[in-house]
Write a protein that holds these residues in place. Structure first.
Motif, PDB file in Angstrom:
ATOM      1  N   ARG A 172     -14.402 -11.521  -3.862  1.00  0.00           N
ATOM      2  CA  ARG A 172     -12.931 -12.087  -3.598  1.00  0.00           C
ATOM      3  C   ARG A 172     -12.160 -10.898  -3.408  1.00  0.00           C
ATOM      4  NH1 ARG A 172     -14.624 -16.708  -6.703  1.00  0.00           N
ATOM      5  NH2 ARG A 172     -13.737 -15.497  -8.616  1.00  0.00           N
ATOM      6  N   PHE A 173     -12.307  -9.972  -4.400  1.00  0.00           N
ATOM      7  CA  PHE A 173     -11.298  -9.017  -4.592  1.00  0.00           C
ATOM      8  C   PHE A 173     -11.553  -8.046  -3.369  1.00  0.00           C
ATOM      9  CE2 PHE A 173      -9.702  -5.081  -6.636  1.00  0.00           C
ATOM     10  CZ  PHE A 173      -8.407  -5.245  -6.700  1.00  0.00           C
ATOM     11  N   LEU A 174     -12.655  -7.813  -3.102  1.00  0.00           N
ATOM     12  CA  LEU A 174     -12.923  -6.886  -1.719  1.00  0.00           C
ATOM     13  C   LEU A 174     -12.128  -7.290  -0.597  1.00  0.00           C
ATOM     14  CD1 LEU A 174     -16.848  -6.251  -1.974  1.00  0.00           C
ATOM     15  CD2 LEU A 174     -14.910  -4.490  -2.201  1.00  0.00           C
ATOM     16  N   GLY A 175     -12.111  -8.770  -0.328  1.00  0.00           N
ATOM     17  CA  GLY A 175     -11.493  -9.257   0.409  1.00  0.00           C
ATOM     18  C   GLY A 175      -9.812  -9.052   0.630  1.00  0.00           C
ATOM     19  N   THR A 176      -9.391  -8.492  -0.467  1.00  0.00           N
ATOM     20  CA  THR A 176      -7.809  -8.358  -0.446  1.00  0.00           C
ATOM     21  C   THR A 176      -7.633  -6.722  -0.142  1.00  0.00           C
ATOM     22  OG1 THR A 176      -7.940  -7.408  -2.679  1.00  0.00           O
ATOM     23  CG2 THR A 176      -7.627  -9.660  -2.470  1.00  0.00           C
ATOM     24  N   LEU A 177      -8.731  -6.084   0.253  1.00  0.00           N
ATOM     25  CA  LEU A 177      -8.616  -4.646   0.664  1.00  0.00           C
ATOM     26  C   LEU A 177      -8.670  -4.582   2.119  1.00  0.00           C
ATOM     27  CD1 LEU A 177     -11.098  -2.766  -1.816  1.00  0.00           C
ATOM     28  CD2 LEU A 177      -8.473  -3.517  -1.938  1.00  0.00           C
ATOM     29  N   GLY A 178      -8.968  -5.693   2.724  1.00  0.00           N
ATOM     30  CA  GLY A 178      -9.093  -5.799   4.322  1.00  0.00           C
ATOM     31  C   GLY A 178      -9.947  -7.177   4.697  1.00  0.00           C
ATOM     32  N   GLU A 179     -10.692  -6.957   5.621  1.00  0.00           N
ATOM     33  CA  GLU A 179     -11.332  -8.290   6.163  1.00  0.00           C
ATOM     34  C   GLU A 179     -12.686  -8.267   6.031  1.00  0.00           C
ATOM     35  OE1 GLU A 179     -11.767 -10.813  10.649  1.00  0.00           O
ATOM     36  OE2 GLU A 179     -10.585  -8.781  10.430  1.00  0.00           O
ATOM     37  N   CYS A 216     -12.671   5.570  -2.873  1.00  0.00           N
ATOM     38  CA  CYS A 216     -12.430   5.353  -4.289  1.00  0.00           C
ATOM     39  C   CYS A 216     -11.802   4.007  -4.392  1.00  0.00           C
ATOM     40  CB  CYS A 216     -11.298   6.334  -4.731  1.00  0.00           C
ATOM     41  SG  CYS A 216     -11.887   8.113  -4.897  1.00  0.00           S
ATOM     42  N   ALA A 217     -11.109   3.381  -3.381  1.00  0.00           N
ATOM     43  CA  ALA A 217     -10.550   2.134  -3.587  1.00  0.00           C
ATOM     44  C   ALA A 217     -11.422   1.169  -3.665  1.00  0.00           C
ATOM     45  CB  ALA A 217      -9.603   1.897  -2.601  1.00  0.00           C
TER      46      ALA A 217
END
Length: 691
Positions: A172-179, A216-217
Motif C-alpha cells: 500500500r505504501f509503495l502505491g503512494t509513490l506512484g501508480e 533510495c525512496a
C-alpha cells in the motif's frame, strides 16, 4: 504476531527521527539552503510517514503527508525557510510527536483541532490545493519528474508476521509513490497443508511501479522492516534481474534465507557491506533488561568478595590465586557492563537548542547556545534525571542572565547574548557548567530581598559567595511579578535537591558584571557501582568513594592529643579540618590506641576523616538506604560486604558542607564577621596562626 513489540520499535525510531527533525530545523536556520540538511529533514518525515502507514496509523500518515509536501517544495527550492516557516514546522514536529504516541486513529480525536489549525497554516506552502488528496494526485504532488517503470521483487522472511510486519502495508505504501501497474503474489514457497504454519509467511511479490522516485525512496519503504525483507530492484530501462526463487526448488529460498544476508540488486558490494556493518554496530536493548544486568553484576561483585574472603581465611595459596583471578574477571565484567549504560551527554545538550530558541523569542532577545564537551559520557540513568534541572538553569540563564539587545549595546556588548553548556570529566566525576555572558547577579538586590524575607539580619556582613547562595533558598526570587520564566531563584532549591539526590552538588561560581554567571554541577559517573575505600570505626564499617581519597595516614600520639582539643590539624603546613566519624555518627565504644586519617577532597576542598582502622580498597555495589534512614546526613547509601556485613557509604560532599556550617557557627559564637575567611577551606591560611 508480536505487534506490541513492533509498535514499540516504531515508537522508539519515530522519537529518534523527530528529535533529528528538530535538530536539523534549528541547523537550517543558520545554514539556510544547504541541500544535504534539507534532504535529511525530508527523509525524517518521510520515514515516519512510511512506518506509520505500515501500521495503519492514518492519523499520522494524513498529517505527515502535508508536512512532507512542504518539505519537498523546500528542498526543490520552490520556497525558502523563513523564521515563520521554521516556527510552524517546529510546531508541526511537536504535533507529530503527539500523534505517534496514539496507537489508534480513533483515539486521536482530541488532537484533531490542533492538527486542523496547523494544516491551515501549512496550506500556503503546499504545491497543490488541499482537496486534491487522492492517491494519484499524491504521487503527482510528490514527484514532478518523468515517471519510469520500476520492477520490485520482494521476498519476505518466514518470521515477518511474528514480528508484526504486514506485507500488504508495504504494498500500500509503495502505491503512494506512484501508480501500481501490477502486483503478482508469488506462492511457490507454500508448503504442504500438513506442514503449513499459520503464523509463518510463505509469500513473495513481484511489483511493477510507475513512478519518478529514485532507488533510495523505494528502499526507504522497507527501512523499518530491517532484515525481514529481501529486495531486488530493477530501475526503469534496466534488464530484469533473475528470479530469486528457483522453479526447480521453489520451497527452499524463503525458509533458508539468512536474516542477515539481505542483498540489494545494483548496489556495489562495498555499499552492501557498509550497510551490514551499520546494522550490527547498534543493538536496541530495553532499559529494564540493562538495569537487571547491572543488578546481577552487582550481586556478582558481592559474591566475588565473599569468595576472596573465604580464600584468604583458608590459607590455601591455590584458592587465593583463583580468587584473585576471579576478582580481575569480575572487575572487567563490571566495567564492561557499566560502559553499556554510558552515553554522550551531547544528545541531551542538543535538546536545549530548541529551549534557547523558544525562550529568546518569547523574551525578545537574541541568544545563541554554545555547546562544548558533547562527547563526554555519563550513565544513561544520570543523563535522564539531570535533564530537568539543566532545563531550569538554561531557561533562567536566558531570562535573568542575558540582557536585552538594546541594554547589551549600551554596555558595549554584542547584541547577541550567549549561553554556554560545557561538560568534562574531573577526578572520577563529571562536571557540567551552565554559564551566560550577562551582567551577573545583583548583590544589593539579593541582600534587600533576603532582609525583606527575614532570611538574614539587616546588619549581617556576608561574603559575596554567601549572598549569591541565597538564590538556593526555597522560593527566593528578586522579581516583582512571577511569570513562566521569571525568577532566577524560583525553583533553584528544587534544582539543588534533585542534583543532591543524584549524589551530586551544584555551586555558583564566577559571578560578576563582566563575567556573567556560571552554575557548576558535579555528578558521579554512575549510580550503580563504585570503587571504594573501607574503614572501620568501632564495630561499624564505612566506605569512602575512592576517587575522593587523597591519602591515608596514621595519627601520631602527639597529633591525637592535639586533635582531641581542636577541629583541625596541621598536615604538612596545611590546615586540615577534621571529622571524627565516631562522634559524628554516635558510634558506641572508646577509640583505640591507634587512629588514622583519611584525607578526602571534593570540589577543591579537603577534610580529614578520623577512623580506627584502614581496611583497603573494595568494589562497592550501592544499595539505597531504606525510608527510615534516608534522612540521615552524611550517608549516601549502603553496601553488602563479602562477610554479609552491611557497610555505610559516606557522602563526602555533605560532610564537607557540614564542616563549613560548623565553622560558620563557631565564628558567629565568637562575634566574628561573616565575611572573614573560613579556616581550612580557604587557600593561603597560615597554619601556625592561633584560632
Amino acid at each position: 504476531m508480536n505487534m506490541e513489540l513492533a509498535l514499540q520499535t516504531f515508537l522508539d525510531e519515530s522519537r529518534e527521527l523527530l528529535s533529528d527533525m528538530e535538530r536539523i530545523l534549528l541547523e537550517l536556520e543558520t545554514r539556510s539552503g544547504e541541500a544535504e540538511l534539507q534532504n535529511a529533514l525530508f527523509r525524517c518525515v518521510h520515514t515516519v510517514k512510511g512506518s506509520a502507514g505500515m501500521f495503519g496509523l492514518d492519523h499520522v500518515v494524513n498529517f505527515t503527508h502535508v508536512v512532507e509536501n512542504v518539505l519537498d517544495r523546500l528542498r526543490a527550492g520552490e520556497i525558502e525557510l523563513s523564521r515563520e516557516l521554521a516556527n510552524l514546522l517546529l510546531r508541526c514536529r511537536d504535533h507529530i510527536s503527539l500523534l505517534v504516541e496514539v496507537p489508534e486513529p480513533s483515539e486521536a480525536a482530541h488532537l484533531e483541532s490542533a492538527g486542523a489549525s496547523l494544516l491551515a497554516e501549512l496550506e500556503p506552502y503546499q504545491s497543490l490545493p488541499a482537496e486534491l488528496n487522492s492517491r494519484s494526485t499524491e504521487a503527482q504532488a510528490m514527484h514532478s519528474g518523468v515517471a519510469g517503470l520500476w520492477r520490485i521483487q520482494i521476498r519476505i522472511h518466514t518470521d515477518a508476521l511474528r514480528h508484526g510486519m504486514d506485507p500488504l502495508g508495504f504494498i500500500r505504501f509503495l502505491g503512494t509513490l506512484g501508480e501500481l501497474e501490477q502486483v503478482i503474489a508469488l506462492d511457490q514457497a507454500l508448503p504442504a497443508l500438513d506442514a503449513f504454519d499459520p503464523e509463518a509467511c510463505y509469500l513473495g511479490f513481484d511489483v511493477s511501479l510507475r513512478s519518478a522516485v529514485d532507488r533510495c525512496a523505494i528502499e526507504d519503504v522497507f527501512e523499518f522492516a530491517g532484515d525481514l525483507y529481501q529486495l531486488e530492484i530493477d530501475a526503469p530501462g534496466q534488464s530484469p534481474v533473475a528470479d530469486l526463487v528457483s522453479p526447480e526448488s521453489p520451497e527452499e529460498a524463503p525458509q533458508t534465507m539468512a536474516r542477515n544476508d539481505v542483498v540489494r540488486a545494483d548496489v556495489p558490494v562495498d555499499a552492501q557491506q557498509g550497510r551490514r556493518k551499520k546494522s550490527v554496530q547498534h543493538l536496541r536493548i530495553q532499559a529494564d533488561k540493562l538495569d537487571n544486568l547491572i543488578n546481577l553484576v552487582g550481586e556478582l561483585v558481592i559474591a566475588s568478595a565473599t569468595v576472596s574472603m573465604d580464600a584468604h581465611r583458608s590459607g590455601d595459596a591455590s584458592a587465593r590465586e583463583s580468587a584473585a583471578n576471579l576478582n580481575l574477571l569480575v572487575e572487567e565484567i563490571r566495567d564492561s557492563s557499566l560502559d553499556l549504560r554510558m552515553v554522550p551527554i551531547g544528545e541531551t545538550f542538543q535538546r536545549f537548542q530548541r529551549v534557547v530558541r523558544d525562550v529568546s523569542s518569547e523574551l525578545g532577545k537574541d541568544i545563541e547556545l554554545v555547546i562544548t564537551g558533547a562527547e563526554t559520557e555519563l550513565d544513561k540513568t544520570v543523563v535522564e534525571k539531570i535533564a530537568d534541572p539543566l532545563t531550569h538553569l538554561v531557561r533562567n540563564a536566558c531570562d535573568h542572565g542575558v540582557e536585552r539587545p538594546d541594554v547589551r549595546l549600551e554596555k558595549g556588548k554584542p547584541a547577541r547574548g550567549r549561553v554556554h553548556l560545557n561538560a568534562y570529566h574531573e577526578s572520577g566525576a563529571i562536571v557540567i557548567e551552565v554559564s551566560d555572558d550577562g551582567s551577573g547577579l545583583n548583590r544589593d538586590r539579593l541582600l534587600d530581598k533576603a532582609v525583606e524575607r527575614d532570611l538574614i539580619k539587616p546588619d549581617a556582613n556576608l561574603t559575596d559567595q554567601e549572598v549569591f547562595n541565597l538564590i538556593f533558598e526555597p522560593g527566593f526570587s528578586t522579581v516583582e511579578q512571577v511569570t513562566n520564566l521569571s525568577g532566577r531563584g524560583v525553583g533553584m532549591d528544587v534544582v539543588r535537591r534533585n542534583i543532591e539526590g543524584l549524589r551530586g552538588m551544584v555551586e555558583l561560581v564566577s559571578p560578576g558584571v563582566a563575567g556573567g554567571t556560571t552554575f557548576r554541577i558535579r555528578l558521579p559517573l554512575t549510580l550503580a557501582i563504585i570503587d571504594g575505600f573501607l574503614a572501620r570505626v568501632g564495630e561499624a564499617t564505612y566506605v569512602v568513594p575512592l576517587e575522593m581519597v587523597v591519602e591515608c595516614t596514621e595519627l601520631s600520639a602527639e597529633e591525637q592529643k592535639l586533635s582531641a582539643d581542636q577541629d583541625y590539624l596541621n598536615l604538612r603546613q596545611e590546615v586540615l579540618p577534621l571529622i571524627r566519624l565516631r562522634e559524628h555518627f554516635s558510634v558506641p565504644g572508646e577509640p583505640g590506641r591507634r587512629q588514622n586519617i583519611i584525607v578526602v577532597r571534593h570540589a577543591g576542598q579537603k577534610a580529614g576523616l578520623i577512623v580506627d582502622d584502614l581496611l583497603g580498597e573494595h568494589q562497592t555495589v550501592i544499595k539505597p538506604l531504606s525510608g527510615i534512614f534516608s534522612h540521615l546526613k552524611g550517608l549516601s547509601g549502603s553496601t553488602i560486604l563479602g562477610s554479609g556485613q552491611v557497610a555505610l557509604i559516606l557522602d563526602v560532599q555533605t560532610l564537607i558542607s557540614q564542616i563549613s556550617l560548623r565553622e560558620q557557627e563557631s565564628l558567629n559564637s565568637h562575634g566574628m564577621r561573616f565575611n572573614q575567611p573560613r579556616r581550612g577551606l580557604t587557600q593561603g591560611i597560615n597554619p601556625n596562626e592561633s584560632v
